[in-house]
Design an enzyme around this catalytic site. Structure first.
Site, PDB file in Angstrom:
ATOM      1  CG  ASP A 112      64.616  16.877  63.272  1.00 13.32           C
ATOM      2  OD1 ASP A 112      65.061  17.287  62.181  1.00 13.32           O
ATOM      3  OD2 ASP A 112      63.826  15.921  63.358  1.00 13.32           O
ATOM      4  CG  ASP A 126      63.245  18.806  58.532  1.00 14.42           C
ATOM      5  OD1 ASP A 126      63.608  17.933  57.718  1.00 14.42           O
ATOM      6  OD2 ASP A 126      63.279  18.639  59.768  1.00 14.42           O
TER       7      ASP A 126
END
Length: 161
Positions: A112, A126
């Site tokens: 991330d 995402d």
């Protein structure tokens, strides 16, 4: 299929770049601090739910990918094609991390790297999954079917809208 490939490639390429350029370095603030680029590794799901249970999320993501591919065989709707493409590309992006990244095969942590104030760190996969999910809810709410037809509420027809 094109949307899925684009979402997947953008996610994978972005992760390769940020890991090579940002991991181990200070975060980069953009837009007056509204967006921060910071590499983190997530062994769980969104909001770090289920941290350390990567193998479960690998199985779930694999099932999602299979379900999307099976559903796509009956697809006759462009909006649903975009929706499923976003969901498939995003799912494959994070699944690739879970299968191939450290600490090991099928135990990998998702990379991330985008952070907004008061929001968990996320990645392009995402984003694709969230956008696909929102689009799915909208299409279902409006009565659009994957076969290209549209169902409307009883007592209404398309002309009423």
């Amino acid at each position: 299929m094109g949307v899925a490939i684009l979402a997947y490639v953008l996610d994978v390429v972005s992760k390769v770049i940020v890991v090579a350029r940002l991991e181990g370095h200070a975060s980069i603030e953009l837009l007056g601090g509204f967006t921060t680029l910071r590499v983190t590794r997530n062994s769980g799901a969104a909001f770090s739910i289920g941290t350390g249970m990567t193998w479960i999320f690998t199985i779930i993501a694999t099932c999602v990918v299979i379900a999307i591919i099976r559903t796509a065989r009956n697809l006759r709707s462009l909006p649903w094609a975009v929706c499923l493409g976003l969901l498939l590309g995003g799912s494959l992006g994070n699944l690739t991390d879970r299968i191939l990244r450290s600490p090991g095969v099928f135990k990998g942590h998702v990379v991330d790297w985008i952070e907004w104030p008061n929001y968990p760190v996320f990645n392009l996969a995402d984003s694709a999954i969230v956008c696909g999910g929102v689009l799915a809810v909208y299409l279902a709410w409006r009565g659009f079917q994957i076969d290209g037809t549209r169902q409307v509420a009883a007592g209404k027809n398309d002309a009423d809208e």
